[in-house]
Design an enzyme around this catalytic site. Structure first.
Site, PDB file in Angstrom:
ATOM      1  N   GLY A  24       0.790  -1.222   0.000  1.00 28.38           N
ATOM      2  CA  GLY A  24       0.000   0.000   0.000  1.00 28.38           C
ATOM      3  C   GLY A  24       0.822   1.271   0.000  1.00 28.38           C
ATOM      4  N   TYR A  25       0.141   2.366  -0.222  1.00 24.95           N
ATOM      5  CA  TYR A  25       0.738   3.705  -0.340  1.00 24.95           C
ATOM      6  C   TYR A  25       1.477   4.102   0.940  1.00 24.95           C
ATOM      7  CZ  TYR A  25       0.325   8.905  -0.877  1.00 24.95           C
ATOM      8  OH  TYR A  25       0.532  10.265  -0.955  1.00 24.95           O
ATOM      9  N   ILE A  26       0.782   4.047   2.080  1.00 24.17           N
ATOM     10  CA  ILE A  26       1.406   4.407   3.351  1.00 24.17           C
ATOM     11  C   ILE A  26       2.406   3.342   3.772  1.00 24.17           C
ATOM     12  CG2 ILE A  26       0.970   4.800   5.811  1.00 24.17           C
ATOM     13  CD1 ILE A  26      -1.779   5.969   5.012  1.00 24.17           C
ATOM     14  N   ALA A  27       2.032   2.074   3.589  1.00 23.41           N
ATOM     15  CA  ALA A  27       2.888   0.973   4.034  1.00 23.41           C
ATOM     16  C   ALA A  27       4.260   1.014   3.372  1.00 23.41           C
ATOM     17  CB  ALA A  27       2.211  -0.365   3.759  1.00 23.41           C
ATOM     18  N   THR A  47      -1.868  -1.934   8.548  1.00 20.04           N
ATOM     19  CA  THR A  47      -2.256  -0.867   7.622  1.00 20.04           C
ATOM     20  C   THR A  47      -3.318  -1.321   6.627  1.00 20.04           C
ATOM     21  OG1 THR A  47      -0.743  -1.227   5.740  1.00 20.04           O
ATOM     22  CG2 THR A  47       0.176  -0.173   7.700  1.00 20.04           C
ATOM     23  N   LYS A  79     -14.018   2.680   8.813  1.00 18.64           N
ATOM     24  CA  LYS A  79     -12.827   3.024   9.584  1.00 18.64           C
ATOM     25  C   LYS A  79     -13.131   3.103  11.083  1.00 18.64           C
ATOM     26  CE  LYS A  79      -9.406   3.493   8.032  1.00 18.64           C
ATOM     27  NZ  LYS A  79      -8.389   2.491   7.617  1.00 18.64           N
TER      28      LYS A  79
END
Length: 351
Positions: free
Chosen positions: A15-18, A85, A167
């Site tokens: 992922g993007y953040i990961a 995440t 979330k």
């Protein structure tokens, strides 16, 4: 919690953040157990292997699925820290919001944390949550008031803002599981809208969609008066490491550099890249958004009435006390749009 080399499990590793989390962990010499749906899919994981080759840390990738309760036991073995995440990120194109978003988010969190309960080495869990878990609509707070970590999203549901609901439901499930045991402690990172460069051009972050729409001229006639908290992906990743390795870290941390409107974003991009890109210059009046908004994407009139034209403010003092140092949103947007141009997603134009 020691900052000596540790073994850290990161779910949703592609992922993007990961990606940024893994980069910083590997650079610090840690061993990373990353879970992905398909470790053999080069387009998703090649950048992670490249990071590992350039860093003193060690990377091991494992196949896992949020809805497979047993798939996280093997990658969890020997880990001191878990960073969760992975979560479904789908804003449209589904017919059943519960099946597309809520159930995978909640059951996935339950499956991962139950695996942590079965692994005696795990001492701390860092959960990637969201400010969507803090609030659902701008009208949840009185005008001028600041959202804090004490706030919880109670206005979203499976029928209204289902992503936001997924979330908060997942974070509540995490705290429920945490409170039922005493071996590991939980820290949650609650970022706003995340901008900043991706470590792969396969990023599917929501923020890149806004930049593409602005750069390609889809929004040239104007944007709705929407305000949200923005933060750089690199700060979000650093906050995960601070949450993991700072002994006194605890509870929730809002990650927002500053609040910006869509028109603010356009103005910051125009300042950096000039007027030869079709960045919007006007707000679309709320009655027009109300009339045409639902025809242009996954937005409802209920969302419009509760969010368009309302400011949102966040208290980020807890994250600053943790050690997060924010760069300006202008710098973040410059770096992100530069990558958009480099990747050819928007045609570069000469001044």
């Amino acid at each position: 919690m020691s900052q000596a080399p540790s073994t850290v499990m990161v779910t949703g590793a592609s992922g993007y953040i990961a990606g940024w989390i893994i980069k910083y962990l590997l650079e610090a010499g840690h061993t990373v157990h990353g879970t992905v749906r398909n470790p053999d899919k080069a387009s998703s994981v090649a950048h992670l292997h490249q990071l590992a080759e350039q860093s003193p840390g060690t990377l091991k990738l494992f196949k896992a699925d949020l809805l497979d309760a047993d798939s996280f036991d093997a990658p969890m073995q020997g880990c001191d820290i878990l960073m969760h995440t992975a979560s479904p990120f789908v804003l449209d194109g589904f017919t059943d919001a519960n099946e597309a978003l809520v159930r995978p988010a909640v059951e996935g969190t339950r499956n991962v944390l139950n695996a942590a309960n079965r692994c005696e080495t795990v001492k701390r869990v860092v959960l990637t949550s969201s400010v969507a878990s803090v609030y659902g609509d701008a009208t949840d707070k009185k005008r001028g008031a600041f959202f804090t970590e004490e706030d919880w999203n109670t206005s979203s549901s499976v029928n209204h803002n289902p992503y936001q609901y997924s979330k908060v439901a997942a974070e509540r499930e995490a705290w429920k599981i945490h409170d039922a045991q005493s071996r590991w402690d939980l820290v949650t990172i609650n970022p706003g809208m995340v901008y900043g460069p991706s470590l792969t051009n396969a990023s599917n972050s929501a923020s890149i969609g806004t930049l593409l729409d602005m750069g390609r001229g889809k929004l040239r006639t104007g944007v709705p008066d929407l305000v949200y908290g923005a933060v750089d992906v690199r700060e979000v990743a650093q906050a995960h490491l601070l949450g993991a390795f700072t002994p006194e870290a605890s509870g929730r941390y809002i990650l927002v550099s500053e609040s910006v409107s869509m028109l603010d974003i356009a103005a910051l991009l125009r300042k950096q890249f000039g007027r030869h890109y079709p960045f919007p210059k006007m707000k679309v009046p709320k009655p027009v958004v109300w009339l045409f908004g639902p025809m242009m994407g996954p937005v409802t009139r209920k969302f419009i009435s509760r969010n368009v034209g309302y400011p949102v403010n966040f208290d980020n003092s807890r994250s600053k006390a943790l050690g997060v140092r924010y760069r300006s949103v202008g710098e973040t947007l410059k770096d992100h749009f530069e990558q958009v141009l480099d990747d050819g997603l928007v045609k570069r134009r000469s001044a």
